[in-house]
Design an enzyme around this catalytic site. Structure first.
Site, PDB file in Angstrom:
ATOM      1  N   HIS A 213      -7.066   1.800   3.751  1.00  0.00           N
ATOM      2  CA  HIS A 213      -7.465   2.801   2.774  1.00  0.00           C
ATOM      3  C   HIS A 213      -8.489   2.306   1.906  1.00  0.00           C
ATOM      4  O   HIS A 213      -8.973   3.043   1.129  1.00  0.00           O
ATOM      5  CB  HIS A 213      -6.280   3.395   2.168  1.00  0.00           C
ATOM      6  CG  HIS A 213      -5.283   4.081   2.822  1.00  0.00           C
ATOM      7  ND1 HIS A 213      -4.042   3.405   3.405  1.00  0.00           N
ATOM      8  CD2 HIS A 213      -4.895   5.417   3.222  1.00  0.00           C
ATOM      9  CE1 HIS A 213      -3.625   4.441   4.128  1.00  0.00           C
ATOM     10  NE2 HIS A 213      -3.983   5.509   3.939  1.00  0.00           N
TER      11      HIS A 213
ATOM     12  N   LYS B 259     -15.116   9.037   9.940  1.00  0.00           N
ATOM     13  CA  LYS B 259     -13.752   9.112   9.954  1.00  0.00           C
ATOM     14  C   LYS B 259     -13.253  10.629   9.604  1.00  0.00           C
ATOM     15  O   LYS B 259     -14.098  11.245   8.649  1.00  0.00           O
ATOM     16  CB  LYS B 259     -13.088   8.159   8.938  1.00  0.00           C
ATOM     17  CG  LYS B 259     -11.694   7.980   9.422  1.00  0.00           C
ATOM     18  CD  LYS B 259     -11.036   6.782   8.437  1.00  0.00           C
ATOM     19  CE  LYS B 259      -9.361   6.901   8.996  1.00  0.00           C
ATOM     20  NZ  LYS B 259      -8.708   6.572   8.031  1.00  0.00           N
TER      21      LYS B 259
ATOM     22  N   CYS C 158       0.945  -1.285   0.046  1.00  0.00           N
ATOM     23  CA  CYS C 158       0.026  -0.085  -0.023  1.00  0.00           C
ATOM     24  C   CYS C 158       0.907   1.266  -0.015  1.00  0.00           C
ATOM     25  O   CYS C 158       1.712   1.570   0.824  1.00  0.00           O
ATOM     26  CB  CYS C 158      -0.937   0.002   1.287  1.00  0.00           C
ATOM     27  SG  CYS C 158      -1.784   1.631   1.469  1.00  0.00           S
TER      28      CYS C 158
ATOM     29  N   CYS D 290       0.263   3.637   2.999  1.00  0.00           N
ATOM     30  CA  CYS D 290       0.621   2.804   4.428  1.00  0.00           C
ATOM     31  C   CYS D 290       1.990   2.790   4.354  1.00  0.00           C
ATOM     32  O   CYS D 290       2.700   2.725   5.490  1.00  0.00           O
ATOM     33  CB  CYS D 290       0.008   1.617   4.938  1.00  0.00           C
ATOM     34  SG  CYS D 290      -1.842   1.597   4.830  1.00  0.00           S
TER      35      CYS D 290
END
Ligand code: MSP
Length: 505
Positions: free
Chosen positions: A148, A312, A127, A130
């Protein structure tokens, strides 16, 4: 010098603008630091910024500045935010500090030389956000990144590995022998099961990432951001003097942070982290320390996440809450206290301005603020000057002493919500005492009896002001000023009610 109570926050990525979620970890640690200092502990509170990696390079490019300029800017924003939020950190490390970079390099080469790091190649799903590989079992359906929820990229690269698998049994043994290490207990199983499921060696270098610490013996590689970042806890506290004795600048740093040697800090008493980075701190980090032969931290505690009105927080949703803006409007202290009364520490929570305002009114304005102003107004008329000692032999004093022990226990569990619940509960009991004893009526027939009740209340309020200090340092100081021995002045309300606004949205 005696061992310091060494506590850390994660170091913050400088690729995003700081928000209330970031502030949460740091305020929590600040509360603990202030409490421990109040109890006489020698605290060392470390925080900082995590400044390497492809994402940071990308953010800088998007702003049209160099990575260094970008990290300088955002790191300064974090420092500014901590100042605004009254964070009493003792040291702030940046992973771009030469001191830190040297230690990362020394550690890398040491582990390479002793065989805990070896060269290989890696093919896997990565990713990009990340900056991390995920295996099948971790991906979401359809091969998506679990964080994600976006497709992962197939990557094949030459890389160095850290022999994480070698430490699997030692980690399980350590968890079993140190039941307090993985905290809270509710999150321990997940980690133990993960380790039992089998650990794979960890890729700890990247060839594609330029903005990172170069591997000295193979500079085409930079050190993986997480490997780099975790080492901050060692480098900031002078671990460099042990691991790379030639780097004398570390000694200067140690002098600056008020210690003579690394052992004055090591190991950490607590690494406080959010739940999404628990695994890094409770699996990879202790394995790294085992490889280095360094003592392991006493505790890693993972707290929950804040959403905002159910969502979020994200720039794209435009719902990022900036704690400094709220603090400018309503005061820093009410924001700090709200976050820790609203949600049991360890669990997830949802932020809304309405719940902030409601709690402000009920916990602060109507409860603590009201108790303080009615007590002092009546005491000004019926007591005169406040004495040094108040409330000796009363039920309130006995109750406060008992509560103080309970509060200490709550801090040991990091149950900040329970601390505040007890303090607000005690203030509620004192408000009830006022309603029952009616000192204003009592004063008409028995002034001495009324004065005794009022001094009992002053005694209780003095305890409250000390208990609130870690959460609300400014407010607590103001309470203490008003409750100090001597003449009682006329004071404005400590927490003006938020009447109209709270009824609104
Ligand atoms: N750079 C890494 C940590 C390296 S430590 C060796 C990192 N940084 S971060 O900036 O993304 O996150 C820092 C802290 O902020 C984490 O503890 C994280 O849990 C916390 N939070 C960020 N957003 C959050 C919420 N919305 N709610 C609560 N805390 C969250 O991870």
């Amino acid at each position: 010098m005696s061992k310091k109570f060494f506590i850390t926050t994660p170091i913050y990525y400088v690729n995003s603008v700081p928000h209330i979620g970031h502030a949460y970890t740091t305020i929590a640690l600040d509360i603990l630091a202030r409490y421990k200092r109040q109890k006489g502990a020698e605290v060392h509170f470390l925080t900082g910024t995590d400044e390497h990696g492809a994402n940071i390079e990308k953010s800088a490019a998007a702003k049209g500045v160099s990575p260094k300029e970008w990290t300088d800017q955002v790191s300064a924003q974090y420092k500014e935010m901590w100042k605004e939020l009254h964070i009493s950190y003792d040291d702030f490390i940046r992973t771009t500090d030469p001191l830190h970079e040297h230690v990362v390099q020394a550690i890398f080469e040491k582990l390479l030389a002793q065989g805990d790091i070896y060269k290989g190649s890696y093919s896997g799903k990565y990713c990009l956000s990340c900056e991390q590989y995920y295996d099948e079992s971790e991906m979401l359906e359809g091969g998506l990144c679990p964080v994600h929820k976006r497709p992962l990229t197939e990557v094949h690269e030459e890389t160095y590995f850290f022999k994480l698998s070698k430490y699997q049994d030692a980690l399980l043994k350590f968890y079993a022998e140190h039941p307090g290490f993985l905290s809270p207990k509710t999150r321990a199983h997940e980690i133990i099961n993960f380790v039992k499921g089998g650990l794979r060696d960890l890729s700890v270098t990247r060839t594609k990432v330029k903005w990172g610490v170069p591997v000295p013996s193979d500079p085409a590689h930079t050190v993986y951001v997480w490997f780099d970042a975790l080492i901050n806890y060692i480098s900031a506290t002078g671990g460099g003097t042990v691991l790379c004795a030639d780097k004398t600048e570390h000694r200067e740093h140690l002098k600056k942070i008020g210690a003579e040697k690394f052992e004055d800090f090591w190991p950490a008493d607590l690494h406080l982290v959010g739940k999404e980075i628990f695994r890094f701190h409770s699996v990879i980090w202790p394995a790294m320390l085992m490889a280095l032969g360094l003592p392991l931290p006493k505790k890693v505690f993972a707290h929950g996440w804040w959403t905002v009105e159910g969502e979020k927080m994200s720039k794209s949703l435009g719902n990022v809450v900036n704690p400094v803006e709220i603090a400018h409007k309503y005061g820093v202290d009410p924001v700090r206290a709200f976050l820790f009364r609203e949600v049991p520490f360890g669990q997830d929570g949802d932020f809304s301005m309405l719940s902030f305002k409601n709690r402000y009114n009920s916990d602060l304005a109507n409860n603590i603020g009201n108790l303080l102003s009615r007590t002092l107004n009546m005491a000004a008329k019926n007591v005169g000057d406040l004495p040094q000692e108040a409330g000796a032999g009363t039920a309130t004093l006995a109750r406060a002493q008992e509560l103080e022990k309970a509060i200490d226990g709550f801090y040991n569990e990091l149950a900040f919500d329970k601390v505040l619940e007890s303090v607000y509960g005690f203030a509620g009991e004192l408000n009830k005492l006022v309603d029952e004893k009616k000192p204003w009526e009592l004063a008409k027939t028995d002034k001495a009896a009324a004065a005794a009740v009022l001094l009992e209340l002053v005694c209780g309020l003095r305890f409250i002001s000390a208990w609130l200090e870690p959460f609300m340092p400014t407010v607590a100081q103001e309470m203490q000023r008003r409750l100090a021995p001597g003449k009682i002045e006329k004071y404005p309300p400590l927490f003006p009610r938020l009447d109209d606004e709270a009824k609104g949205k």
